[in-house]
Enzyme design. Structure first.
Site, PDB file in Angstrom:
ATOM      1  N   GLU A  27      20.940   1.274   2.196  1.00 43.47           N
ATOM      2  CA  GLU A  27      19.660   0.572   2.047  1.00 43.47           C
ATOM      3  C   GLU A  27      19.451  -0.274   3.299  1.00 43.47           C
ATOM      4  OE1 GLU A  27      16.963  -0.099  -0.101  1.00 43.47           O
ATOM      5  OE2 GLU A  27      16.517  -1.683   1.349  1.00 43.47           O
ATOM      6  N   CYS A  61     -11.393  -3.939 -17.874  1.00 44.76           N
ATOM      7  CA  CYS A  61     -11.352  -5.132 -17.015  1.00 44.76           C
ATOM      8  C   CYS A  61     -12.734  -5.395 -16.421  1.00 44.76           C
ATOM      9  CB  CYS A  61     -10.340  -4.898 -15.897  1.00 44.76           C
ATOM     10  SG  CYS A  61     -10.268  -6.243 -14.723  1.00 44.76           S
ATOM     11  N   CYS A 107     -12.557  -5.036  -7.739  1.00 41.90           N
ATOM     12  CA  CYS A 107     -11.159  -5.258  -7.337  1.00 41.90           C
ATOM     13  C   CYS A 107     -10.554  -3.976  -6.780  1.00 41.90           C
ATOM     14  CB  CYS A 107     -10.402  -5.711  -8.581  1.00 41.90           C
ATOM     15  SG  CYS A 107      -8.634  -5.861  -8.375  1.00 41.90           S
ATOM     16  N   GLN A 125      11.664  -1.847  -9.141  1.00 43.64           N
ATOM     17  CA  GLN A 125      10.563  -1.091  -9.750  1.00 43.64           C
ATOM     18  C   GLN A 125       9.675  -2.040 -10.561  1.00 43.64           C
ATOM     19  OE1 GLN A 125       9.896   1.985  -9.112  1.00 43.64           O
ATOM     20  NE2 GLN A 125      11.807   2.894  -8.398  1.00 43.64           N
ATOM     21  N   TYR A 165      18.496   5.080   0.074  1.00 43.84           N
ATOM     22  CA  TYR A 165      17.381   4.174  -0.231  1.00 43.84           C
ATOM     23  C   TYR A 165      17.655   3.501  -1.590  1.00 43.84           C
ATOM     24  CZ  TYR A 165      15.141   7.471   3.019  1.00 43.84           C
ATOM     25  OH  TYR A 165      14.848   8.301   4.073  1.00 43.84           O
ATOM     26  N   CYS A 209       7.650   8.446  -4.604  1.00 42.81           N
ATOM     27  CA  CYS A 209       6.432   7.718  -4.982  1.00 42.81           C
ATOM     28  C   CYS A 209       5.225   8.301  -4.254  1.00 42.81           C
ATOM     29  CB  CYS A 209       6.582   6.224  -4.718  1.00 42.81           C
ATOM     30  SG  CYS A 209       6.992   5.852  -3.021  1.00 42.81           S
ATOM     31  N   ASP A 257      15.511   8.250  -2.801  1.00 40.36           N
ATOM     32  CA  ASP A 257      14.336   7.576  -3.378  1.00 40.36           C
ATOM     33  C   ASP A 257      13.611   6.850  -2.254  1.00 40.36           C
ATOM     34  OD1 ASP A 257      12.495   6.262  -4.913  1.00 40.36           O
ATOM     35  OD2 ASP A 257      13.924   5.071  -6.059  1.00 40.36           O
ATOM     36  N   CYS A 300      -6.716  -1.564  -9.291  1.00 36.45           N
ATOM     37  CA  CYS A 300      -6.674  -0.330 -10.085  1.00 36.45           C
ATOM     38  C   CYS A 300      -7.749   0.638  -9.577  1.00 36.45           C
ATOM     39  CB  CYS A 300      -7.012  -0.615 -11.548  1.00 36.45           C
ATOM     40  SG  CYS A 300      -5.847  -1.671 -12.398  1.00 36.45           S
ATOM     41  N   CYS A 320      -5.456 -10.472 -15.420  1.00 38.89           N
ATOM     42  CA  CYS A 320      -5.345  -9.095 -14.958  1.00 38.89           C
ATOM     43  C   CYS A 320      -4.664  -8.288 -16.059  1.00 38.89           C
ATOM     44  CB  CYS A 320      -4.539  -9.073 -13.672  1.00 38.89           C
ATOM     45  SG  CYS A 320      -4.086  -7.416 -13.180  1.00 38.89           S
TER      46      CYS A 320
HETATM   47  N1  SAH Z   1      16.163   3.320  -5.648  1.00 33.74           N
HETATM   48  C1  SAH Z   1      15.754   1.941  -5.622  1.00 33.74           C
HETATM   49  C2  SAH Z   1      14.827   1.584  -4.444  1.00 33.74           C
HETATM   50  C3  SAH Z   1      13.720   2.536  -4.140  1.00 33.74           C
HETATM   51  S1  SAH Z   1      12.435   1.935  -3.106  1.00 33.74           S
HETATM   52  C4  SAH Z   1      15.094   1.561  -6.951  1.00 33.74           C
HETATM   53  O1  SAH Z   1      14.722   2.420  -7.734  1.00 33.74           O
HETATM   54  O2  SAH Z   1      14.976   0.364  -7.217  1.00 33.74           O
HETATM   55  C5  SAH Z   1      12.891   2.430  -1.531  1.00 33.74           C
HETATM   56  C6  SAH Z   1      13.942   1.555  -0.876  1.00 33.74           C
HETATM   57  O3  SAH Z   1      14.192   2.088   0.429  1.00 33.74           O
HETATM   58  C7  SAH Z   1      13.545   0.102  -0.655  1.00 33.74           C
HETATM   59  O4  SAH Z   1      14.564  -0.728  -1.166  1.00 33.74           O
HETATM   60  C8  SAH Z   1      13.447  -0.038   0.871  1.00 33.74           C
HETATM   61  O5  SAH Z   1      13.859  -1.306   1.340  1.00 33.74           O
HETATM   62  C9  SAH Z   1      14.401   1.035   1.349  1.00 33.74           C
HETATM   63  N2  SAH Z   1      14.174   1.613   2.676  1.00 33.74           N
HETATM   64  C10 SAH Z   1      13.016   1.781   3.346  1.00 33.74           C
HETATM   65  N3  SAH Z   1      13.216   2.433   4.503  1.00 33.74           N
HETATM   66  C11 SAH Z   1      14.563   2.703   4.552  1.00 33.74           C
HETATM   67  C12 SAH Z   1      15.391   3.373   5.508  1.00 33.74           C
HETATM   68  N4  SAH Z   1      14.877   3.892   6.613  1.00 33.74           N
HETATM   69  N5  SAH Z   1      16.706   3.462   5.242  1.00 33.74           N
HETATM   70  C13 SAH Z   1      17.239   2.948   4.101  1.00 33.74           C
HETATM   71  N6  SAH Z   1      16.492   2.295   3.178  1.00 33.74           N
HETATM   72  C14 SAH Z   1      15.173   2.178   3.398  1.00 33.74           C
END
Ligand code: SAH
Length: 456
Positions: free
Chosen positions: A337, A76, A82, A287, A316, A412, A385, A85, A163
């Site tokens: 969530e 790039c 930028c 994602q 989550y 992550c 997650d 990345c 990009c």
């Molecule tokens: N497992 C899902 C989302 C993962 S990302 C996937 O793979 O698509 C993390 C998620 O947690 C997001 O949707 C975000 O809005 C949520 N989140 C953030 N803080 C939180 C909390 N304190 N309690 C519940 N959810 C939460």
């Protein structure tokens, strides 16, 4: 002030030993770490010290004396300006190795569990064109509207023609938007003065369906020339199925405000992962790399070891993606969530995929989990997650109290994963293996799945 071994503006010869989580080279001067963007481990270079703090400093790469065999010319043109990345100057193979090593490092340094196997990172065959979502700031230069990315650590917009990590459809739309704002005389937002109208354009494309959502984020309550704008955006690509106006009146780095209105088409776009279909709204997390997501969820499912009789919690859960994958192989799945619109999407997604053995709740996972625990919910498997900050201690405590056989931790951020694994280990849960999956090629971000089981 404490003495540091180097001073600001000093030129110094160094050898890079490692990479930070942000992808900067790390060189040590008498044990004092200097972080230098674009330096690669093994390279010798002249750097200029640009900032010193008590325990570490920052440098700028001035001259490379010896190049790493893993260095390549970034494809790039604007890579070095930028902030999007961080690793395009490194071969992809080496990026994958570095990501594995970074997970091993935090397992040693933070979790104090050096023996947990960390597998080689699962990469992409073609690590380009993958991002299904882009959030682009809108600005002005020499009287013309520009769209691009922020320069590293600044609010300067780098005008971008294309990009290489973006889905080509997103690229095309973003390019056309700058001209449309110019033609219609819609003023870009100015961060300095907090004036102007259009702040960001967010575009999301369903990889499998090609359906596109365009979100126009404005500082103002009104969107000027709305009808004309809709007409012109739809003319760029017939795949635009949803146009949303989002209002963000605050002085903030957060891109979207809380208020959104669909001004054309549907509230959601759809996409597929594996054999499931998902509706995704403007405020919902999804994602960003669909090809790798399938591999990530596949591992999560493998580590969950479901036989069909289990009760599962997905904390989550976003729009219920992992929940629905699990629900195909479990008796019952509970999802929690915090974003209400995402939970609405999750409920619709369960119906759409005919998975009635699911229940979704809005709330903070760290509050809902202890409440579920108090209510007597005892899942066999828990999947978490969380966002980058990892799991709250209240959640970890409730999770351990529920005594599940297995925990699958999707992360992550390896540092907070390692911290939480240490807690879980002390509470009777053993981390069996970690699988990094490269969701973000060319960037320094690392995603992992970890299998955790109750100790006998
Ligand atoms: N497992 C899902 C989302 C993962 S990302 C996937 O793979 O698509 C993390 C998620 O947690 C997001 O949707 C975000 O809005 C949520 N989140 C953030 N803080 C939180 C909390 N304190 N309690 C519940 N959810 C939460």
């Amino acid at each position: 002030m404490a003495q540091t071994p180097v001073e600001k503006n000093q030129y110094i010869d160094v050898t890079f030993e490692d990479l930070t989580h942000e992808g900067d080279g790390v060189a040590k001067v008498d044990g004092y770490p200097l972080f230098v963007p674009y330096g690669l481990p093994g390279e010798q270079a002249k750097v200029k010290v640009v900032k010193t703090r008590k325990n570490f400093g920052f440098g700028k790469l001035i001259e490379l004396y010896e190049e790493s065999e893993h260095r390549i010319t970034p494809p790039c043109d604007i890579f070095f300006q930028c902030g999007g990345c961080q690793l395009q100057h490194m071969t992809y193979e080496r990026q994958l190795q570095m990501k594995q090593k970074q997970v091993q490092d935090v397992m040693r340094k933070i979790a104090h569990m050096p023996d947990v196997p960390v597998h080689p990172t699962i990469g992409m065959e073609n690590p380009w064109d993958y991002r299904n979502k882009v959030s682009i700031p809108v600005g002005k230069r020499d009287g013309k509207v520009i769209t691009g990315f922020y320069q590293k650590r600044s609010h300067n917009i780098i005008d971008m023609e294309s990009c290489p990590v973006q889905h080509p459809q997103n690229d095309k739309l973003i390019q056309a938007m700058a001209d449309i704002f110019d033609e219609l005389g819609i003023e870009p937002y100015d961060v300095q003065t907090h004036r102007g109208v259009i702040r960001h354009v967010v575009v999301r494309t369903g990889q499998h369906t090609n359906e596109m959502m365009v979100v126009l984020v404005t500082r103002t309550k009104d969107l000027p020339k709305k009808e004309k704008l809709i007409e012109k955006i739809k003319a760029i690509d017939p795949d635009v199925k949803s146009i949303v106006h989002n209002i963000n009146t605050k002085k903030t780095n957060v891109i979207m405000g809380p208020e959104s209105k669909t001004i054309s088409g549907n509230d959601t776009i759809t996409d597929q992962i594996g054999d499931l279909t998902f509706e995704i709204g403007a405020h919902s997390f999804y994602q960003i790399n669909p090809e790798q997501t399938e591999k990530l969820y596949g591992k999560a499912l493998e580590y969950a070891q479901l036989s069909g009789s289990e009760t599962v919690v997905d904390a989550y859960c976003g729009i219920g993606t992992i929940s629905l994958f699990l629900a195909q192989h479990a008796k019952k799945v509970y999802g929690v969530e915090v974003v209400p619109q995402a939970v609405d999407n999750a409920k619709d997604n369960a119906k759409r995929n005919r998975l009635p053995n699911t229940e979704f709740y809005v709330g903070q996972a760290e509050k809902v989990m202890p409440w579920w625990y108090a209510q007597g919910l005892r899942p066999d498997v828990i999947v978490v997650d969380p966002p980058r900050k990892g799991c709250d201690e209240d959640l970890l405590q409730a999770m351990v109290g529920m005594e599940p056989e297995r925990i699958v931790y999707v992360s992550c951020n390896p540092s907070t994963l390692a911290r939480d694994l240490k807690y879980l280990n002390e509470a009777g849960y053993e981390a069996k293996q970690i699988q990094p999956v490269d969701m973000f090629p060319q960037s320094s971000h690392i995603e992992c799945v970890c299998e955790i089981v109750k100790k006998l």
